[in-house]
Design a protein around this motif. Structure first.
Motif, PDB file in Angstrom:
ATOM      1  N   LYS A   2       0.844  -1.191   0.000  1.00  0.00           N
ATOM      2  CA  LYS A   2       0.000   0.000   0.000  1.00  0.00           C
ATOM      3  C   LYS A   2       0.878   1.240   0.000  1.00  0.00           C
ATOM      4  O   LYS A   2       1.986   1.246   0.529  1.00  0.00           O
ATOM      5  CB  LYS A   2      -0.910  -0.009   1.219  1.00  0.00           C
ATOM      6  CG  LYS A   2      -1.892  -1.152   1.189  1.00  0.00           C
ATOM      7  CD  LYS A   2      -2.803  -1.109   2.365  1.00  0.00           C
ATOM      8  CE  LYS A   2      -3.737  -2.308   2.280  1.00  0.00           C
ATOM      9  NZ  LYS A   2      -4.603  -2.399   3.413  1.00  0.00           N
ATOM     10  N   ARG A   3       0.335   2.296  -0.575  1.00  0.00           N
ATOM     11  CA  ARG A   3       1.088   3.540  -0.660  1.00  0.00           C
ATOM     12  C   ARG A   3       1.452   4.082   0.715  1.00  0.00           C
ATOM     13  O   ARG A   3       2.504   4.680   0.882  1.00  0.00           O
ATOM     14  CB  ARG A   3       0.288   4.582  -1.429  1.00  0.00           C
ATOM     15  CG  ARG A   3       0.191   4.259  -2.886  1.00  0.00           C
ATOM     16  CD  ARG A   3      -0.583   5.319  -3.612  1.00  0.00           C
ATOM     17  NE  ARG A   3      -0.607   4.999  -5.024  1.00  0.00           N
ATOM     18  CZ  ARG A   3      -0.624   5.902  -5.972  1.00  0.00           C
ATOM     19  NH1 ARG A   3      -0.651   7.164  -5.665  1.00  0.00           N
ATOM     20  NH2 ARG A   3      -0.633   5.548  -7.219  1.00  0.00           N
ATOM     21  N   ILE A   6       4.877   3.255   2.046  1.00  0.00           N
ATOM     22  CA  ILE A   6       6.067   3.857   1.443  1.00  0.00           C
ATOM     23  C   ILE A   6       6.762   4.801   2.424  1.00  0.00           C
ATOM     24  O   ILE A   6       7.985   4.818   2.510  1.00  0.00           O
ATOM     25  CB  ILE A   6       5.707   4.599   0.132  1.00  0.00           C
ATOM     26  CG1 ILE A   6       5.227   3.610  -0.918  1.00  0.00           C
ATOM     27  CG2 ILE A   6       6.882   5.396  -0.393  1.00  0.00           C
ATOM     28  CD1 ILE A   6       6.264   2.654  -1.442  1.00  0.00           C
ATOM     29  N   ALA A   7       6.005   5.580   3.181  1.00  0.00           N
ATOM     30  CA  ALA A   7       6.627   6.502   4.146  1.00  0.00           C
ATOM     31  C   ALA A   7       7.474   5.739   5.163  1.00  0.00           C
ATOM     32  O   ALA A   7       8.597   6.152   5.479  1.00  0.00           O
ATOM     33  CB  ALA A   7       5.558   7.324   4.858  1.00  0.00           C
ATOM     34  N   PHE A  39      12.042   6.808  -4.595  1.00  0.00           N
ATOM     35  CA  PHE A  39      10.829   6.631  -3.801  1.00  0.00           C
ATOM     36  C   PHE A  39       9.581   7.136  -4.524  1.00  0.00           C
ATOM     37  O   PHE A  39       8.488   6.595  -4.335  1.00  0.00           O
ATOM     38  CB  PHE A  39      10.981   7.235  -2.401  1.00  0.00           C
ATOM     39  CG  PHE A  39      11.675   6.275  -1.477  1.00  0.00           C
ATOM     40  CD1 PHE A  39      10.961   5.279  -0.824  1.00  0.00           C
ATOM     41  CD2 PHE A  39      13.040   6.325  -1.295  1.00  0.00           C
ATOM     42  CE1 PHE A  39      11.592   4.364   0.005  1.00  0.00           C
ATOM     43  CE2 PHE A  39      13.685   5.418  -0.469  1.00  0.00           C
ATOM     44  CZ  PHE A  39      12.964   4.430   0.186  1.00  0.00           C
ATOM     45  N   ILE A  40       9.736   8.112  -5.391  1.00  0.00           N
ATOM     46  CA  ILE A  40       8.600   8.521  -6.229  1.00  0.00           C
ATOM     47  C   ILE A  40       8.222   7.368  -7.161  1.00  0.00           C
ATOM     48  O   ILE A  40       7.046   7.035  -7.309  1.00  0.00           O
ATOM     49  CB  ILE A  40       8.944   9.796  -7.037  1.00  0.00           C
ATOM     50  CG1 ILE A  40       8.999  10.998  -6.098  1.00  0.00           C
ATOM     51  CG2 ILE A  40       7.932  10.018  -8.161  1.00  0.00           C
ATOM     52  CD1 ILE A  40       9.571  12.250  -6.737  1.00  0.00           C
ATOM     53  N   LEU A  43       6.572   4.656  -5.197  1.00  0.00           N
ATOM     54  CA  LEU A  43       5.199   5.033  -4.881  1.00  0.00           C
ATOM     55  C   LEU A  43       4.287   4.809  -6.085  1.00  0.00           C
ATOM     56  O   LEU A  43       3.209   4.235  -5.969  1.00  0.00           O
ATOM     57  CB  LEU A  43       5.154   6.499  -4.438  1.00  0.00           C
ATOM     58  CG  LEU A  43       3.804   7.065  -4.058  1.00  0.00           C
ATOM     59  CD1 LEU A  43       3.243   6.331  -2.850  1.00  0.00           C
ATOM     60  CD2 LEU A  43       3.917   8.555  -3.752  1.00  0.00           C
ATOM     61  N   LYS A  44       4.751   5.238  -7.257  1.00  0.00           N
ATOM     62  CA  LYS A  44       3.952   5.065  -8.470  1.00  0.00           C
ATOM     63  C   LYS A  44       3.800   3.599  -8.859  1.00  0.00           C
ATOM     64  O   LYS A  44       2.796   3.211  -9.425  1.00  0.00           O
ATOM     65  CB  LYS A  44       4.587   5.830  -9.639  1.00  0.00           C
ATOM     66  CG  LYS A  44       4.456   7.326  -9.524  1.00  0.00           C
ATOM     67  CD  LYS A  44       5.130   8.017 -10.688  1.00  0.00           C
ATOM     68  CE  LYS A  44       4.984   9.518 -10.591  1.00  0.00           C
ATOM     69  NZ  LYS A  44       5.681  10.209 -11.684  1.00  0.00           N
ATOM     70  N   ALA A  46       3.960   0.968  -6.720  1.00  0.00           N
ATOM     71  CA  ALA A  46       3.713   0.148  -5.527  1.00  0.00           C
ATOM     72  C   ALA A  46       2.797  -1.036  -5.826  1.00  0.00           C
ATOM     73  O   ALA A  46       3.005  -2.136  -5.301  1.00  0.00           O
ATOM     74  CB  ALA A  46       3.125   0.998  -4.405  1.00  0.00           C
TER      75      ALA A  46
END
Length: 169
Positions: A2-3, A6-7, A39-40, A43-44, A46
């Motif tokens: 899940k997005r 990512i954090a 990380f971008i 995220l895209k 994921a």
């Protein structure tokens, strides 16, 4: 994945990604930019992570591929610069004689497209990056390169024509 995860992964795996990027790229500033971009991309992408490997392995692969692409692009841009611009730009950046300064100024003032001369002025004479010049001109970074290429080709033609007419007289 899940997005929202990512954090947490950024905090946990960010140092590893940064070290890998710095190892490949050789500069801390470039590694910081790569860290953000990796990380971008994570995220895209994921939803594409299927869990067959560890997250660290997935991020390591993304980092490696991204950084190697950066190096390839830099090498290719350098080759293109050397091929198309470098030698001819010396005339514009380091005129050795007062007459050369006059020729450069005249060429800039006579350019058939004002944006050509403006791009050359910003990048070559003022030392701006293509991104900075693009922002001022309101065009893309690639367009700035194209404007400089067009000016350079035009200027070479002008200088060659003048040399021929000087030889005839």
């Amino acid at each position: 994945m899940k997005r929202a995860e990512i954090a947490g992964f950024f905090k946990r795996y960010g140092p590893m990604v940064f070290r890998r990027a710095r190892q490949i790229l050789g500069h801390e500033r470039d590694a910081e930019e790569a860290l953000q971009e990796v990380f971008i991309r994570a995220l895209k992408g994921a939803e594409k992570f299927d869990g067959r490997s560890q997250v660290s392995t997935w991020l390591y692969r993304i980092t490696t591929n991204y950084c190697l692409n950066i190096l390839r692009n830099k090498k290719r841009r350098r080759e293109l610069y050397d091929e198309r611009v470098s030698g001819s730009m010396e005339t514009f950046t380091q005129p050795s004689q007062p007459e050369d300064v006059i020729v450069v100024r005249r060429l800039l003032s006579e350019a058939p497209e004002p944006d050509w001369a403006t791009a050359v002025s910003y990048v070559v004479l003022d030392g701006m990056s293509h991104n900075e010049a693009a922002e001022l001109l309101g065009v893309s970074r690639r367009t700035v390169g194209n404007l400089i290429d067009r000016f350079t080709q035009w200027a070479k033609t002008q200088i060659a024509g003048e040399a021929e007419s000087d030889a005839d007289t």
